[in-house]
Design an enzyme around this catalytic site. Structure first.
Site, PDB file in Angstrom:
ATOM      1  N   TRP A 138     -13.041 -66.353   0.603  1.00  0.00           N
ATOM      2  CA  TRP A 138     -12.403 -65.842   1.591  1.00  0.00           C
ATOM      3  C   TRP A 138     -12.329 -67.053   2.606  1.00  0.00           C
ATOM      4  O   TRP A 138     -13.277 -67.693   3.148  1.00  0.00           O
ATOM      5  CB  TRP A 138     -13.036 -64.867   2.147  1.00  0.00           C
ATOM      6  CG  TRP A 138     -12.615 -64.212   3.376  1.00  0.00           C
ATOM      7  CD1 TRP A 138     -11.452 -63.647   3.657  1.00  0.00           C
ATOM      8  CD2 TRP A 138     -13.372 -63.655   4.605  1.00  0.00           C
ATOM      9  NE1 TRP A 138     -11.239 -63.170   4.906  1.00  0.00           N
ATOM     10  CE2 TRP A 138     -12.406 -63.108   5.541  1.00  0.00           C
ATOM     11  CE3 TRP A 138     -14.598 -63.647   4.768  1.00  0.00           C
ATOM     12  CZ2 TRP A 138     -12.926 -62.484   6.428  1.00  0.00           C
ATOM     13  CZ3 TRP A 138     -15.013 -63.080   6.176  1.00  0.00           C
ATOM     14  CH2 TRP A 138     -14.158 -62.531   6.935  1.00  0.00           C
ATOM     15  N   ASP A 219     -22.081 -61.299   0.377  1.00  0.00           N
ATOM     16  CA  ASP A 219     -20.958 -60.845   1.254  1.00  0.00           C
ATOM     17  C   ASP A 219     -20.373 -59.695   0.373  1.00  0.00           C
ATOM     18  O   ASP A 219     -19.987 -59.878  -1.038  1.00  0.00           O
ATOM     19  CB  ASP A 219     -19.762 -61.729   1.694  1.00  0.00           C
ATOM     20  CG  ASP A 219     -18.735 -61.269   2.664  1.00  0.00           C
ATOM     21  OD1 ASP A 219     -18.991 -60.009   3.065  1.00  0.00           O
ATOM     22  OD2 ASP A 219     -17.882 -61.982   2.745  1.00  0.00           O
ATOM     23  N   LYS A 255     -12.686 -51.519   3.699  1.00  0.00           N
ATOM     24  CA  LYS A 255     -11.938 -51.382   2.373  1.00  0.00           C
ATOM     25  C   LYS A 255     -12.213 -49.851   2.064  1.00  0.00           C
ATOM     26  O   LYS A 255     -11.526 -49.011   1.612  1.00  0.00           O
ATOM     27  CB  LYS A 255     -12.231 -52.241   1.343  1.00  0.00           C
ATOM     28  CG  LYS A 255     -12.040 -53.823   1.805  1.00  0.00           C
ATOM     29  CD  LYS A 255     -10.464 -54.070   2.352  1.00  0.00           C
ATOM     30  CE  LYS A 255     -10.111 -55.545   2.639  1.00  0.00           C
ATOM     31  NZ  LYS A 255     -10.719 -56.261   3.650  1.00  0.00           N
TER      32      LYS A 255
END
Length: 408
Positions: A138, A219, A255
Site C-alpha cells: 500500500w 496490517d 472495508k
C-alpha cells in the site's frame, strides 16, 4: 529576511488514486469503468450501506442516554475490547493473560501511524531505524514510516513471472535481514496484489521471524472481506501470537463494515507480559493525546454494538459474506470470459487464485494507460484493479477491453 510567506514550498503531486477517481467522475463516456477505487460497490455500482450498520445506527439515534462527551484517550473500551477479540480470538493467550494493549485509532491509517510512531520512540533498533515493506505494498505505508523517521526497505514479495508470491525471495529477506528487524506483513488480502501466503508458508515465515528475533507489524484491513470468513482471515495473526512472535496489529473496519468515512480502526500491541502491557499503554496514551486527544465516538459505537450483540454480529457476518461472495463471483466470471469466450492470450488463473478486493492483472504500464485513454477503464499504472468495481453490467466490456490491449 521578511516574514514567512511560503512562496518556496514545493507543489506536491496529487494523490494518484484520488486523481484517478476525479478523472473518472469528469469522464462523460457512457461505458466508463472505475477500477481504481478501494471501496466496495454493489452490482449497480453504488456504495452499499450494510443493513446491520443501518440497524446499529438507528439504535444509536434512539438511545437517549448517549451524549457527545469526550471518549477516553485510548477510545471506547467496549469497542477496543471486542475488536481485539475479533482479530486475536477470544481464547487468545494474549487476551487471557491480559497482555493486549488496544487503542482506538483513526481507521487503519491512524493505527499504522500510531504503531510506527511508537516504534520510532521505543523500539531498540539494531542499527538505523528501518522497516521492511513488501514490494509492492500500500503506497501510504512508505509515507507513514518516513514521516516518523523510519526508513522503508523493500523485501521481495510479488513475482511478476508467476503473478504470484515470491516465497523464496520473501524468506531469503527474512533470513538475511539483521536480527530484530521490523517486517510489515499484510494479514490477509495483500494490497495491492491480492496474493497471500498459504498457511504452510505463514508457518515458515513465523519460524524465521522467531529465529531472527524479528518484529511483526501486521496490517489487517480486510478481515472477513477477503474470504467471507472472519476467523479464516485472522489465521496468520492468531498463529503468530500462539507461536510467541513479537508483534502488533493494525485493524480497520473501513472495508468489512463499509465505514470508510467514519475512520474506525484500532492498534493492538501484544507485549510478553501484563506488566509490559501497562507500560506500553501508558506511552501510547501519551502519543495519542498529542496527536488527536480523543478518538471520535460514532463509528466506534456502531462497531461496538455489532460486535457485542449476538444477533447483530451474525447479521454482520452475513453482510460480509454478501460482499466477499460478490467479489469472488466477479473473479470467476472475469476468468471465464477471458479463458472460455475471448480466449485471451496468457494464463489468467491468477484472477481466481488471488484474494480480496484487489487483483494484479499482470498487464504493463503501457497497457494500463491504453485502457484508461482508449477504453475509459480507470486503473492504476501497475495493472492493479479493484474487483469491487466490476459488476454484471460492465464486466464483459472490461474483459473485451482487456483482451484488446493484451492482443495489442
Amino acid at each position: 529576511m521578511s516574514a514567512e510567506t511560503w512562496q518556496d514550498v514545493p507543489l506536491a503531486p496529487p494523490d494518484s488514486i484520488f486523481q484517478l477517481t476525479a478523472s473518472y467522475k469528469a469522464d462523460t463516456f457512457e461505458k466508463k469503468v472505475n477500477l481504481g477505487v478501494g471501496a466496495y460497490r454493489d452490482d449497480d455500482n453504488k456504495p452499499w450501506v450494510l443493513p446491520v450498520v443501518q440497524k446499529a445506527s438507528e439504535l444509536i439515534l434512539k438511545d437517549t442516554s448517549l451524549d457527545h462527551e469526550y471518549l477516553p484517550i485510548t477510545g471506547l473500551a467496549s469497542y477496543t475490547t471486542a475488536a481485539a477479540k475479533l482479530i486475536l480470538g477470544a481464547s487468545s493467550p494474549a487476551i487471557q493473560e491480559q497482555r493486549t494493549v488496544s487503542v482506538q485509532t483513526i481507521s487503519g491509517t491512524g493505527a499504522n501511524h500510531l504503531g510506527a510512531l511508537f516504534l520510532s520512540r521505543f523500539y531498540k533498533w539494531n542499527g538505523a531505524p528501518q522497516v521492511y515493506l513488501s514490494k509492492p505494498t500500500w503506497a501510504n505505508h512508505h509515507a507513514i514510516f518516513k514521516n516518523v523517521g523510519i526508513e522503508p526497505v523493500d523485501y521481495p514479495y510479488y513475482d511478476p513471472k508467476t503473478i504470484g508470491l515470491d516465497f523464496d525471495g520473501f524468506i531469503g529477506s527474512l533470513q538475511n535481514a539483521p536480527e530484530r528487524s521490523v517486517f510489515l506483513l499484510h494479514a490477509c488480502a495483500h494490497n495491492p496484489t491480492g496474493v497471500d501466503p498459504t498457511e504452510e508458508q505463514w508457518k515458515g515465515v513465523a519460524d524465521v521471524m522467531l529465529a531472527k528475533k524479528h518484529y511483526a507489524f501486521f496490517d489487517c484491513a480486510y478481515q472477513g472481506f477477503a474470504s467471507g470468513d472472519l476467523d479464516k482471515d485472522a489465521w496468520a495473526v492468531r498463529y503468530f501470537v500462539d507461536r510467541g512472535v513479537a508483534l502488533l496489529v493494525c485493524q480497520s473496519f473501513a472495508k468489512n463494515a463499509g465505514l470508510y468515512g467514519e475512520r474506525v480502526g484500532a492498534l493492538h500491541v501484544v507485549p510478553p507480559s501484563k506488566e509490559a502491557a501497562e507500560r506500553v499503554k501508558s506511552q501510547l496514551s501519551v502519543l495519542q493525546r498529542s496527536e488527536i486527544s480523543n478518538p471520535p465516538t460514532y463509528g466506534a459505537r456502531v462497531v461496538s454494538l455489532i460486535l457485542n450483540d449476538g444477533i447483530l454480529f451474525e447479521e454482520w457476518k452475513a453482510d460480509i459474506r454478501t460482499m466477499a461472495g460478490r467479489i469472488i463471483a466477479m473473479r470467476k466470471e472475469l476468468f471465464r470470459l477471458l479463458t472460455e469466450e475471448l480466449h485471451t492470450p496468457g494464463n489468467w488463473e491468477h484472477i481466481i487464485n488471488q484474494i480480496g478486493m484487489f487483483s494484479f492483472t499482470g498487464i504493463n504500464a503501457g497497457q494500463s494507460k491504453q485502457l484508461v485513454e482508449e477504453a475509459h477503464v480507470y486503473l492504476t499504472g501497475n495493472g492493479r484493479i479493484s474487483m469491487a468495481g466490476l459488476n454484471t453490467k460492465n464486466i464483459r466490456y472490461f474483459a473485451e477491453s482487456l483482451d484488446k490491449v493484451v492482443r495489442g
